[in-house]
Design a protein around this motif. Structure first.
Motif, PDB file in Angstrom:
ATOM      1  N   PHE A  95       4.565 -12.311   4.550  1.00  0.00           N
ATOM      2  CA  PHE A  95       4.816 -11.208   3.616  1.00  0.00           C
ATOM      3  C   PHE A  95       3.543 -10.849   2.865  1.00  0.00           C
ATOM      4  N   ALA A  96       3.506  -9.591   2.391  1.00  0.00           N
ATOM      5  CA  ALA A  96       2.361  -9.079   1.633  1.00  0.00           C
ATOM      6  C   ALA A  96       2.878  -8.036   0.658  1.00  0.00           C
ATOM      7  N   PHE A  97       2.571  -8.222  -0.618  1.00  0.00           N
ATOM      8  CA  PHE A  97       3.018  -7.296  -1.661  1.00  0.00           C
ATOM      9  C   PHE A  97       1.809  -6.551  -2.230  1.00  0.00           C
ATOM     10  N   GLU A  98       1.726  -5.262  -1.938  1.00  0.00           N
ATOM     11  CA  GLU A  98       0.720  -4.381  -2.550  1.00  0.00           C
ATOM     12  C   GLU A  98      -0.695  -4.934  -2.418  1.00  0.00           C
ATOM     13  N   THR A  99      -1.018  -5.446  -1.243  1.00  0.00           N
ATOM     14  CA  THR A  99      -2.342  -6.030  -1.052  1.00  0.00           C
ATOM     15  C   THR A  99      -3.089  -5.463   0.144  1.00  0.00           C
ATOM     16  N   VAL A 100      -2.375  -5.164   1.234  1.00  0.00           N
ATOM     17  CA  VAL A 100      -3.056  -4.638   2.429  1.00  0.00           C
ATOM     18  C   VAL A 100      -3.659  -3.267   2.147  1.00  0.00           C
ATOM     19  N   VAL A 101      -3.131  -2.563   1.140  1.00  0.00           N
ATOM     20  CA  VAL A 101      -3.678  -1.256   0.751  1.00  0.00           C
ATOM     21  C   VAL A 101      -5.148  -1.347   0.364  1.00  0.00           C
ATOM     22  N   HIS A 102      -5.617  -2.522  -0.010  1.00  0.00           N
ATOM     23  CA  HIS A 102      -7.019  -2.687  -0.413  1.00  0.00           C
ATOM     24  C   HIS A 102      -7.972  -2.723   0.786  1.00  0.00           C
ATOM     25  N   ASN A 103      -7.447  -2.872   1.980  1.00  0.00           N
ATOM     26  CA  ASN A 103      -8.276  -3.066   3.169  1.00  0.00           C
ATOM     27  C   ASN A 103      -8.402  -1.793   3.998  1.00  0.00           C
ATOM     28  N   THR A 104      -9.566  -1.629   4.589  1.00  0.00           N
ATOM     29  CA  THR A 104      -9.804  -0.442   5.418  1.00  0.00           C
ATOM     30  C   THR A 104      -9.386  -0.661   6.865  1.00  0.00           C
ATOM     31  N   ASP A 105      -9.470  -1.893   7.370  1.00  0.00           N
ATOM     32  CA  ASP A 105      -9.107  -2.165   8.759  1.00  0.00           C
ATOM     33  C   ASP A 105      -7.760  -2.881   8.799  1.00  0.00           C
ATOM     34  N   LYS A 106      -6.697  -2.114   8.624  1.00  0.00           N
ATOM     35  CA  LYS A 106      -5.367  -2.708   8.538  1.00  0.00           C
ATOM     36  C   LYS A 106      -4.895  -3.243   9.884  1.00  0.00           C
ATOM     37  N   GLU A 107      -5.317  -2.614  10.952  1.00  0.00           N
ATOM     38  CA  GLU A 107      -4.867  -3.098  12.262  1.00  0.00           C
ATOM     39  C   GLU A 107      -5.440  -4.468  12.573  1.00  0.00           C
ATOM     40  N   LYS A 108      -6.631  -4.759  12.107  1.00  0.00           N
ATOM     41  CA  LYS A 108      -7.196  -6.105  12.285  1.00  0.00           C
ATOM     42  C   LYS A 108      -6.299  -7.136  11.619  1.00  0.00           C
ATOM     43  N   ILE A 109      -5.817  -6.817  10.420  1.00  0.00           N
ATOM     44  CA  ILE A 109      -4.929  -7.727   9.702  1.00  0.00           C
ATOM     45  C   ILE A 109      -3.632  -7.929  10.475  1.00  0.00           C
ATOM     46  N   TYR A 110      -3.034  -6.849  10.937  1.00  0.00           N
ATOM     47  CA  TYR A 110      -1.732  -6.974  11.581  1.00  0.00           C
ATOM     48  C   TYR A 110      -1.826  -7.547  12.985  1.00  0.00           C
ATOM     49  N   VAL A 122       9.294 -12.508  11.362  1.00  0.00           N
ATOM     50  CA  VAL A 122       9.310 -11.261  10.595  1.00  0.00           C
ATOM     51  C   VAL A 122       8.144 -11.199   9.619  1.00  0.00           C
ATOM     52  N   MET A 123       7.749  -9.960   9.327  1.00  0.00           N
ATOM     53  CA  MET A 123       6.742  -9.656   8.313  1.00  0.00           C
ATOM     54  C   MET A 123       7.355  -8.640   7.360  1.00  0.00           C
ATOM     55  N   ILE A 124       7.342  -8.960   6.053  1.00  0.00           N
ATOM     56  CA  ILE A 124       7.864  -8.032   5.041  1.00  0.00           C
ATOM     57  C   ILE A 124       6.697  -7.519   4.224  1.00  0.00           C
ATOM     58  N   VAL A 125       6.595  -6.192   4.107  1.00  0.00           N
ATOM     59  CA  VAL A 125       5.482  -5.553   3.408  1.00  0.00           C
ATOM     60  C   VAL A 125       6.028  -4.611   2.348  1.00  0.00           C
ATOM     61  N   TYR A 126       5.428  -4.661   1.165  1.00  0.00           N
ATOM     62  CA  TYR A 126       5.649  -3.649   0.129  1.00  0.00           C
ATOM     63  C   TYR A 126       4.296  -3.031  -0.183  1.00  0.00           C
ATOM     64  N   ASP A 127       4.238  -1.693  -0.084  1.00  0.00           N
ATOM     65  CA  ASP A 127       2.950  -1.044  -0.337  1.00  0.00           C
ATOM     66  C   ASP A 127       3.140   0.441  -0.578  1.00  0.00           C
ATOM     67  N   TYR A 128       2.034   1.075  -0.987  1.00  0.00           N
ATOM     68  CA  TYR A 128       2.037   2.512  -1.272  1.00  0.00           C
ATOM     69  C   TYR A 128       1.756   3.295   0.006  1.00  0.00           C
ATOM     70  N   ALA A 129       2.310   4.486   0.091  1.00  0.00           N
ATOM     71  CA  ALA A 129       2.051   5.378   1.221  1.00  0.00           C
ATOM     72  C   ALA A 129       2.126   6.822   0.748  1.00  0.00           C
ATOM     73  N   LEU A 130       1.218   7.645   1.226  1.00  0.00           N
ATOM     74  CA  LEU A 130       1.321   9.080   0.968  1.00  0.00           C
ATOM     75  C   LEU A 130       2.481   9.644   1.770  1.00  0.00           C
ATOM     76  N   MET A 156      -8.655   4.358   0.452  1.00  0.00           N
ATOM     77  CA  MET A 156      -7.879   5.577   0.259  1.00  0.00           C
ATOM     78  C   MET A 156      -6.471   5.361   0.798  1.00  0.00           C
ATOM     79  N   ILE A 157      -5.484   5.643  -0.027  1.00  0.00           N
ATOM     80  CA  ILE A 157      -4.099   5.443   0.380  1.00  0.00           C
ATOM     81  C   ILE A 157      -3.783   6.311   1.592  1.00  0.00           C
ATOM     82  N   GLU A 158      -3.125   5.721   2.585  1.00  0.00           N
ATOM     83  CA  GLU A 158      -2.815   6.417   3.833  1.00  0.00           C
ATOM     84  C   GLU A 158      -1.368   6.896   3.839  1.00  0.00           C
ATOM     85  N   SER A 159      -1.078   7.760   4.791  1.00  0.00           N
ATOM     86  CA  SER A 159       0.272   8.308   4.898  1.00  0.00           C
ATOM     87  C   SER A 159       1.213   7.308   5.555  1.00  0.00           C
TER      88      SER A 159
END
Length: 248
Positions: A95-110, A122-130, A156-159
């Motif tokens: 799980f990740a709460f409002e943290t992956v938004v700080h990273n530019t290469d999100k696919e590397k993380i996932y 399972v992976m549970i994520v809470y984050d911001y999205a446009l 920059m927050i992504e859609s």
């Protein structure tokens, strides 16, 4: 920690448990659980105390140096886009709460999350999205998005569509996406009122901006703009349930 999700529409300190309690619904005794970006350890320790028969691993830039860390918790230091200390197919829940938004290469993380999750994990994520791609908004709104992104010390927050593509490109299946933006409005409204007390007093604001650390100052900007951005539907707050296919 994270934004409070108020299901009854009224702010309460108890609302801070919404996210970890959601994760708790997928944990059982004997599980291995991973948190990306544990911060001050509140969520990691809360869940570890709830499930003494499970083992919890967290990775962040700093180790968790507290006296109350139970024996079923291990913390790793470093960038969580590199999970090389963790074996393939070893984690039941992440799980990740409002943290992956700080990273530019999100696919590397996932891709790393996909590797360490057991098939069916399972992976549970809470984050911001446009709500739409950044370039579809007018210049005024784009500036607000940029200020909020900077205020959160994030990329920059992504859609929503862009974020969903990162998950699927990494091999994860999107089992459920839930927009809980409206439920964060009581918390955002509270933060806006606090920020407005400063922003509406220019002399005080200039003094604070000059004397206080940059992170504190930028958080004031997030508080000032966050409620209107969410209320208008520009920025949303999303809950994702992702799964590694059992055949992977």
């Amino acid at each position: 920690m994270h934004f409070r999700v108020s299901r009854n529409g009224a702010f309460s300190d108890e609302d801070v448990y919404y996210q970890p309690d959601t994760v708790a619904g997928y944990i059982k005794d004997g599980d291995n659980v991973l948190e990306l970006g544990f911060g001050n350890g509140s969520n990691l320790l809360y869940l570890a105390h709830c499930f003494p028969g499970a083992h919890f691993t967290g990775k962040d830039l700093q180790l968790l140096e507290r006296d109350d860390v139970p024996s079923n918790v291990t913390t790793l230091q470093g960038d969580y886009s590199d999970l090389s200390q963790i074996a393939d197919n070893s984690m039941d829940v992440a799980f990740a709460f409002e943290t992956v938004v700080h990273n530019t290469d999100k696919e590397k993380i996932y891709r790393e999350v996909f590797r360490v999750l057991k098939p069916g994990g399972v992976m549970i994520v809470y984050d911001y999205a446009l709500s739409a791609a950044y370039n579809t908004f007018d210049a005024h709104t784009q500036k607000a998005i940029a200020l909020i992104s900077k205020g959160c010390a994030s990329a920059m927050i992504e859609s929503l569509d862009e974020l969903n593509s990162h998950y699927t490109n990494s091999g994860l299946t999107i089992e459920r996406t839930t927009d809980v933006s409206d439920e964060t409005l009581p918390d955002l409204r509270r933060l806006e009122r606090k920020a407005a007390k400063i922003m509406n007093r220019p002399t005080l604001a200039k003094l604070m901006f000059a004397l206080l650390p940059e992170q504190f100052v930028t958080n004031i900007i997030v508080g000032y703009l966050g409620y209107d951005s969410c209320k208008s539907g520009v920025i949303t707050y999303q809950e994702w349930l992702l799964r590694k296919p059992k055949q992977a």
